[in-house]
Scaffold this motif. Structure first.
Motif, PDB file in Angstrom:
ATOM      1  N   TYR A 236       0.826  -1.209   0.000  1.00  0.00           N
ATOM      2  CA  TYR A 236       0.000   0.000   0.000  1.00  0.00           C
ATOM      3  C   TYR A 236       0.863   1.262   0.000  1.00  0.00           C
ATOM      4  O   TYR A 236       0.536   2.250  -0.658  1.00  0.00           O
ATOM      5  CB  TYR A 236      -0.932   0.005   1.208  1.00  0.00           C
ATOM      6  N   VAL A 242       0.607   5.294  -0.687  1.00  0.00           N
ATOM      7  CA  VAL A 242       0.092   5.957   0.510  1.00  0.00           C
ATOM      8  C   VAL A 242       1.263   6.600   1.242  1.00  0.00           C
ATOM      9  O   VAL A 242       2.134   5.907   1.777  1.00  0.00           O
ATOM     10  CB  VAL A 242      -0.630   4.964   1.434  1.00  0.00           C
ATOM     11  N   VAL A 248      -5.205   8.515   6.228  1.00  0.00           N
ATOM     12  CA  VAL A 248      -5.985   7.415   5.666  1.00  0.00           C
ATOM     13  C   VAL A 248      -7.420   7.521   6.175  1.00  0.00           C
ATOM     14  O   VAL A 248      -7.646   7.619   7.393  1.00  0.00           O
ATOM     15  CB  VAL A 248      -5.377   6.057   6.060  1.00  0.00           C
ATOM     16  N   THR A 295      -6.139  11.835   2.580  1.00  0.00           N
ATOM     17  CA  THR A 295      -5.522  11.793   1.252  1.00  0.00           C
ATOM     18  C   THR A 295      -5.641  10.442   0.558  1.00  0.00           C
ATOM     19  O   THR A 295      -5.373  10.332  -0.631  1.00  0.00           O
ATOM     20  CB  THR A 295      -4.034  12.168   1.351  1.00  0.00           C
ATOM     21  N   PHE A 296      -6.040   9.392   1.309  1.00  0.00           N
ATOM     22  CA  PHE A 296      -6.138   8.058   0.699  1.00  0.00           C
ATOM     23  C   PHE A 296      -7.263   7.284   1.354  1.00  0.00           C
ATOM     24  O   PHE A 296      -7.521   7.411   2.553  1.00  0.00           O
ATOM     25  CB  PHE A 296      -4.843   7.266   0.872  1.00  0.00           C
ATOM     26  N   LEU A 321      -8.439  13.929  -1.542  1.00  0.00           N
ATOM     27  CA  LEU A 321      -7.948  12.572  -1.785  1.00  0.00           C
ATOM     28  C   LEU A 321      -7.036  12.531  -3.005  1.00  0.00           C
ATOM     29  O   LEU A 321      -7.412  12.972  -4.091  1.00  0.00           O
ATOM     30  CB  LEU A 321      -9.123  11.617  -1.975  1.00  0.00           C
ATOM     31  N   GLU A 322      -5.838  12.011  -2.809  1.00  0.00           N
ATOM     32  CA  GLU A 322      -4.898  11.859  -3.916  1.00  0.00           C
ATOM     33  C   GLU A 322      -5.178  10.583  -4.705  1.00  0.00           C
ATOM     34  O   GLU A 322      -5.025  10.544  -5.919  1.00  0.00           O
ATOM     35  CB  GLU A 322      -3.468  11.848  -3.368  1.00  0.00           C
ATOM     36  N   TRP A 323      -5.536   9.503  -3.967  1.00  0.00           N
ATOM     37  CA  TRP A 323      -5.822   8.224  -4.604  1.00  0.00           C
ATOM     38  C   TRP A 323      -7.027   7.597  -3.936  1.00  0.00           C
ATOM     39  O   TRP A 323      -7.171   7.634  -2.717  1.00  0.00           O
ATOM     40  CB  TRP A 323      -4.629   7.255  -4.480  1.00  0.00           C
ATOM     41  N   ARG A 365      -0.855   3.330  -9.388  1.00  0.00           N
ATOM     42  CA  ARG A 365      -1.394   4.672  -9.185  1.00  0.00           C
ATOM     43  C   ARG A 365      -1.157   5.527 -10.437  1.00  0.00           C
ATOM     44  O   ARG A 365      -0.108   5.494 -11.053  1.00  0.00           O
ATOM     45  CB  ARG A 365      -0.759   5.332  -7.967  1.00  0.00           C
TER      46      ARG A 365
END
Length: 552
Positions: A236, A242, A248, A295-296, A321-323, A365
């Motif tokens: 992860y 991450v 998270v 962010t994740f 959120l980035e991903w 990603r």
């Protein structure tokens, strides 16, 4: 967008028996935690509404709890069952179990008496950490029956670690320690400041047991090792991306392997704080997203569908959120497109099982998962680092790329086996190679597609439901003569549970009565949503009920 092949040159040369290797930093999940505590100190570790714990507080409370466990006779290799929702106490109990030399048993908080009793007896758990509400509703009956080895019950409240009790989740709740249990917070306070002997683990020492129906329908405790946990947490962090600078969003249930690794594990490794909201409720989840700006996250696609359709949802809600990753249930390409339109960001796929300690494949990603033009299937990604994925035929031989077979995996994330079940281990994990039971294919570039299931398992919102378990409950109804259960397509859950029954002569029941009968005895995702009454169920000449004909 930069192509996946530019970002990941190794993908261009993928084959069915190759995967890139990386150095794995830890073999011991407790050592991983110690390293993060040492580097993060007073930084936030867990956020829970308006409260939470720092890394130092998590360390102190887990040590105090470990001291309390040892005082009560807990020893190396003993099992502690955690029967909690997504609350900070879950992580405290997990780390404390390791510090005391034990193995955590992850119990679904939706489990009812029959299910909880089985997991406690099968695992031989000596300690149960339980929400006060679950103790009153389920736990007291199970432990009080004398059927289990539980000698210490620690209860805790959903209201701990916060001062702002959201009425949407906690209406009418008060903290009230049941008379026949020990309060978790009191035990921690009593041992505050104490030390415990340092414990070390090897790569194949079991960190926790996670229960899965497996290949036979009988619940089995997958033995997720410290090596499994450390490796998949690193997947992860390094493959999914991450970072420790973000946070998270814990929307998957922590008892499930996705939550255990994709939330807790990666947080313990990277130092990214974990944002918890008790259990998933769309409006509450959106409020936490707006307030804490994580962010994740990773969760079942049904969670994201619910969020997109929640009142007041706005595109900006997802901007932090980035991903975003989804696992546990198949994603339709149309749903992925709808998510992109609603949020402005793609949803990435990940695929794994309890037996692979979360992902064995994932979409890199920044890459777009391809869609198979023939089946319309959305790829579940490529094999992650250090992982071999093969597509095998019925004889166990690899099939050519692009042809369909059973998806099998080998790598550092594959579990040792099933707790106390050597025969089932040999069947599903020969030479520690997982035979998933899922049927699919792989392209020359390494993209894996799931086409269908090999067995009769039903996948309802990412949860596994085995027909036999539901049938056994239906057979407990006095009017039921025969029962068969199948999965049927459901727009929201992906699949849902449908039952067919025939009655004993002179007896009958309504559909609502049969559904209520199951609902009282099973977790919410298992009971049938519809029941059809038939005179006779289709059978083979040997008397075996033909579920295939019922599905058709």
């Amino acid at each position: 967008m930069t192509s996946v092949y530019d970002e990941r040159p190794w993908l261009a040369s993928y084959t069915s028996d190759q995967a890139p290797d990386v150095d794995v930093e830890f073999d011991d999940a407790l050592a991983m935690v110690r390293a993060t505590v040492a580097s993060r100190g007073t930084s936030p570790a867990l956020t829970y509404f308006d409260g939470g714990l720092s890394w130092s507080q998590l360390d102190e409370q887990s040590t105090a709890l470990a001291a309390g466990l040892l005082e009560h006779g807990f020893a190396r290799g003993d099992r502690l069952a955690v029967y909690l929702q997504n609350v900070p106490q879950f992580v405290v109990a997990m780390v404390a179990t390791w510090k005391a030399g034990g193995i955590m048993v992850s119990v679904n908080p939706m489990s009812r008496e029959r299910e909880l009793r089985y997991q406690l007896t099968d695992s031989g758990a000596k300690v149960l950490v339980c929400l006060e509400s679950l103790w009153e509703g389920v736990g007291r009956t199970v432990v009080g029956s004398g059927d289990t080895d539980v000698t210490l019950v620690l209860t805790t409240s959903e209201l701990e670690h916060q001062t702002r009790a959201d009425e949407r989740l906690f209406a009418g709740m008060t903290k009230q320690v049941p008379h026949d249990t020990t309060d978790l917070a009191t035990l921690i306070t009593a041992h505050d400041g104490e030390t415990v002997p340092e414990v070390a683990y090897g790569i194949d020492d079991v960190a926790f047991l996670t229960y899965t129906s497996g290949t036979t329908g009988t619940p089995k405790g997958a033995m997720n090792t410290h090596g499994n946990v450390c490796f998949t947490a690193q997947v992860y962090r390094d493959f999914v991306g991450v970072g420790g600078a973000g946070s998270v969003w814990g929307i998957a249930p922590l008892f499930h392997i996705t939550g255990l690794i994709g939330h807790v594990g990666v947080s313990l490794l990277s130092g990214a704080p974990l944002v918890l909201t008790y259990r998933f409720e769309p409006q509450v989840a959106l409020d936490s997203l707006r307030e804490h700006r994580p962010t994740f996250t990773i969760g079942a696609i049904t969670v994201f569908i619910a969020l997109m359709n929640a009142p007041g949802f706005a595109k900006d809600d997802f901007s932090s959120l980035e991903w975003v990753y989804s696992g546990g249930a198949a994603i339709a390409p149309s749903t992925a497109n709808a998510f992109l339109a609603a949020t402005g960001m793609p949803v990435h796929n990940a695929y794994g099982l309890t037996e692979t300690t979360s992902p064995m494949t994932a979409t890199p990603r920044g890459a777009d998962s391809p869609v198979d033009p023939a089946s319309g299937a959305f790829s579940v990604g490529v094999p992650v680092n250090n992982t071999i994925v093969r597509i095998l035929d019925e004889e166990g031989a690899p099939v050519p790329l692009g042809e369909i077979g059973e998806i099998c995996a080998q790598g550092p994330q594959v579990v040792l086996g099933y707790w106390g079940k050597p025969e089932e281990t040999r069947h599903a994990l020969p030479e520690r190679v997982l035979h998933s039971g899922d049927v699919g294919f792989m392209t020359p570039e390494g993209w894996v597609f799931i086409v269908d299931r090999k067995k009769d398992m039903i996948n309802a919102s990412g949860y596994k439901v085995w027909p036999r378990e539901v049938e056994d409950v239906l057979y407990e109804h006095p009017a039921v003569r025969e029962a068969a259960v199948v999965g049927v397509a459901d727009e929201y859950r992906g699949e849902t549970v449908k039952a067919f029954v025939s009655f004993k002569p002179g007896l009958s029941a309504t559909e609502d009565e049969l559904i209520a009968h199951c609902k009282e005895r099973m977790a919410a995702y298992k009971y049938p949503r519809s029941v059809d009454v038939v005179d006779e169920l289709p059978k083979t000449v040997t008397g075996k009920i033909l579920r295939r004909e019922l599905r058709e």
